[in-house]
Design an enzyme around this catalytic site. Structure first.
Site, short mmCIF file in Angstrom:
data_model
loop_
_atom_site.label_atom_id
_atom_site.label_comp_id
_atom_site.label_asym_id
_atom_site.label_seq_id
_atom_site.Cartn_x
_atom_site.Cartn_y
_atom_site.Cartn_z
CG ASP A 1 -1.99 0.99 1.28
OD1 ASP A 1 -2.41 1.42 0.19
OD2 ASP A 1 -2.45 1.34 2.38
CG ASP B 1 0.76 7.91 -3.25
OD1 ASP B 1 0.55 8.76 -4.13
OD2 ASP B 1 0.31 7.99 -2.09
CD GLU C 1 -3.50 8.64 -3.86
OE1 GLU C 1 -3.28 7.59 -3.23
OE2 GLU C 1 -3.56 9.75 -3.33
N GLY D 1 -8.55 7.96 7.22
CA GLY D 1 -8.83 8.19 8.64
C GLY D 1 -10.28 8.54 8.89
CG HIS E 1 -6.72 4.67 -1.12
ND1 HIS E 1 -5.43 4.48 -0.69
CD2 HIS E 1 -6.79 4.04 -2.32
CE1 HIS E 1 -4.75 3.79 -1.60
NE2 HIS E 1 -5.56 3.52 -2.60
CG ASN F 1 -7.23 0.76 -0.09
OD1 ASN F 1 -7.59 -0.09 -0.90
ND2 ASN F 1 -6.05 1.35 -0.16
CG ASN G 1 -5.30 1.24 8.10
OD1 ASN G 1 -5.37 0.74 9.21
ND2 ASN G 1 -4.18 1.71 7.61
CB THR G 2 -9.70 4.21 10.20
OG1 THR G 2 -8.77 4.96 9.41
CG2 THR G 2 -9.93 4.95 11.51
ZN ZN Z 1 -4.64 5.11 1.01
#
Ligand code: ZN
Length: 282
Positions: free
Chosen positions: A81, A103, A133, A179, A206, A228, A230-231
């Site tokens: 990632d 990225d 991206e 986030g 994302h 994606n 994550n948080t």
């Molecule tokens: Zn990301």
């Protein structure tokens, strides 16, 4: 089984659903993610970022994630990632990652294209998928400093970028953030639809943590084939640990501490896999 990410995204594209990509940092998170995919019979993307590789030791974390992918009966892509470093991309390709993200989104367009082309040149001979991206997805990525908002993805530039780089998948900025969202997330769906119309490759969103079910469904209609997350996994991990620790402290029972956290993260991943439409597609 370990599969190229492009294969997994092509199946999602054909059938009109999206794959879930979940970030791991360690053994417990990896087990939670893979168990969830097995429980839901879902194809899966497990991803690690540069900071996770530094934290866990890149050899150890890579060996763990690849072993879990190979052992699993469901198709699993192992993805790097957000990397801006070609040497890191080369290392991951050599280790057996089946996908990498270059990225260059903080760079001017021409430089992003040049960097992305170099990543494609490294990865493609090995059958490794490349995600790039364009536009800036703001917010905290791991613990890196807040990035400058250079703006949402331009559909015209996206078309030019994909033609010039031949990437397999494109991460877009259409109001999604990394986030936590401040207030109700507002996705620019007209922009997403226009990018989807102009760009033939699967799109990546994302910052899917915190998006409503309706926003997820609308994004899939707009060509998003990879979300994606994550948080939300980290929130489940921390909440479960905080809840468990006071109750078992006297016993110093390591599996007793982590087992409820694994279950909590697994529940989050299973819910996402259902929401993305990938449950039952393995
Ligand atoms: Zn990301």
């Amino acid at each position: 089984m370990l599969v190229p990410m492009a294969e997994l995204l092509a199946a999602a594209q054909r059938e009109g659903y999206a794959a879930g990509a979940f970030n791991t940092y360690n053994l417990e998170i990896t087990r939670a993610i893979v168990r969830a995919a097995e429980a839901q019979q879902a194809p899966l993307i497990v991803q690690v970022g540069s900071s996770a590789l530094r934290y866990a030791g890149r050899e150890a974390l890579t060996a763990l994630v690849l072993a879990e992918a190979q052992r699993s009966p469901v198709p699993v892509a192992v993805h790097l990632d957000h990397s801006a470093k070609l040497d890191e991309i080369r290392w991951c390709v050599e280790q057996g990652f089946t996908s990498v993200m270059i990225d260059g989104s903080a760079l001017p367009l021409a430089e992003n294209i040049a960097l992305t082309r170099e990543a494609v040149a490294i990865a493609r001979p090995h059958g490794v998928t490349v995600e790039a991206e364009l536009g800036s997805i703001v917010g905290e990525e791991d613990r890196a400093a807040e990035r400058e908002a250079v703006g949402l993805t331009s559909p015209a530039q996206a078309e030019q970028f994909v033609q010039a780089t031949a990437v397999d998948a494109l991460a877009v900025a259409v109001g999604n953030v990394h986030g936590f969202y401040k207030g109700e997330p507002k996705l620019d769906t007209a922009r997403l639809d226009e990018i989807h119309r102009r760009v033939p490759v699967p799109l990546v969103l994302h910052g899917a943590s915190g998006l409503s079910d309706a926003a997820i469904q609308r994004s899939i209609q707009g060509g998003v084939r990879k979300f994606n997350v994550n948080t939300e996994l980290r929130v489940a991990l921390f909440t479960a640990l905080a809840d468990t620790l006071p109750r078992i402290h006297a016993h110093y029972d390591v599996p007793g501490l982590f087992t409820p956290a694994i279950a909590a993260m697994q529940a989050v991943v299973e819910e996402k896999l259902q929401l993305f439409g990938s449950a039952g597609k393995a």
